[in-house]
Design a protein around this motif. Structure first.
Motif, PDB file in Angstrom:
ATOM      1  N   ILE A  99       0.859  -1.176   0.000  1.00 43.62           N
ATOM      2  CA  ILE A  99       0.000   0.000   0.000  1.00 43.62           C
ATOM      3  C   ILE A  99       0.897   1.229   0.000  1.00 43.62           C
ATOM      4  N   CYS A 100       0.329   2.371  -0.289  1.00 40.84           N
ATOM      5  CA  CYS A 100       1.100   3.610  -0.335  1.00 40.84           C
ATOM      6  C   CYS A 100       0.883   4.390   0.958  1.00 40.84           C
ATOM      7  N   CYS A 105       5.932   2.891  -0.857  1.00 39.28           N
ATOM      8  CA  CYS A 105       5.252   1.604  -0.941  1.00 39.28           C
ATOM      9  C   CYS A 105       5.718   0.729   0.222  1.00 39.28           C
ATOM     10  N   VAL A 106       4.773   0.247   1.010  1.00 35.44           N
ATOM     11  CA  VAL A 106       5.109  -0.589   2.167  1.00 35.44           C
ATOM     12  C   VAL A 106       4.199  -1.814   2.196  1.00 35.44           C
ATOM     13  N   ASN A 107       4.679  -2.877   2.841  1.00 38.28           N
ATOM     14  CA  ASN A 107       3.889  -4.091   3.016  1.00 38.28           C
ATOM     15  C   ASN A 107       3.267  -4.038   4.412  1.00 38.28           C
ATOM     16  N   PRO A 108       1.954  -3.833   4.519  1.00 38.84           N
ATOM     17  CA  PRO A 108       1.321  -3.689   5.836  1.00 38.84           C
ATOM     18  C   PRO A 108       1.279  -4.988   6.635  1.00 38.84           C
ATOM     19  N   MET A 109       1.638  -6.104   6.013  1.00 41.24           N
ATOM     20  CA  MET A 109       1.638  -7.378   6.724  1.00 41.24           C
ATOM     21  C   MET A 109       2.914  -7.589   7.533  1.00 41.24           C
ATOM     22  N   SER A 110       3.978  -6.827   7.199  1.00 43.41           N
ATOM     23  CA  SER A 110       5.245  -7.048   7.897  1.00 43.41           C
ATOM     24  C   SER A 110       6.000  -5.764   8.271  1.00 43.41           C
ATOM     25  N   ASP A 111       5.545  -4.604   7.823  1.00 41.63           N
ATOM     26  CA  ASP A 111       6.256  -3.356   8.097  1.00 41.63           C
ATOM     27  C   ASP A 111       5.987  -2.890   9.524  1.00 41.63           C
TER      28      ASP A 111
END
Length: 136
Positions: A99-100, A105-111
């Motif tokens: 997602i932005c 751009c980041v991965n909300p499942m692991s960030d």
């Protein structure tokens, strides 16, 4: 039903051909030069479409209340801080799992700083797994 459809298509074709023929019969009295080539379009068709204003022509449109965002990318108003298709700048796409957030751009499942959503940071010492802080 099929006969009605065929009749409607036939009438549309006839109407189009008649309007083109009528247009070619028009004479411009203001121009004494002879014309070569196809007849000119009618004034109605020659006018610019006055429908939706694009931000390419009118950049201030993106600043109006209710606009999707303040930035103009490919004739659309967007917010480059949140838009997955224009993350940080026009044309920069995030991957399917990303997602932005704040133009990155980041991965909300692991960030750790954006766990499960933008700006949802995990506490010190906890990890982000499956979009949740300190899972398990």
């Amino acid at each position: 039903m099929k006969a009605l459809l065929v009749f409607a298509l036939f009438m549309a074709l006839v109407t189009t051909n008649l309007s083109a023929a009528d247009e070619s019969l028009l004479v411009d009295n203001n121009d004494d030069r002879s014309r070569v080539g196809p007849p000119s379009r009618s004034r109605f068709l020659a006018r610019k479409h006055r429908g939706a204003m694009t931000c390419n022509e009118y950049p201030r449109v993106c600043g109006v209340v209710g606009s999707p965002g303040p930035d103009c990318c490919k004739r659309r108003c967007v917010n480059v801080e949140k838009d997955r298709l224009n993350c940080g700048k026009c044309g920069r796409k995030c991957k399917h799992t990303e997602i932005c957030c704040n133009g990155n751009c980041v991965n909300p499942m692991s960030d750790k700083w954006h766990c499960g959503g933008c700006n949802n940071g995990c506490d010190k010492g906890s990890k982000c797994l499956f979009g949740m802080c300190s899972y398990a």
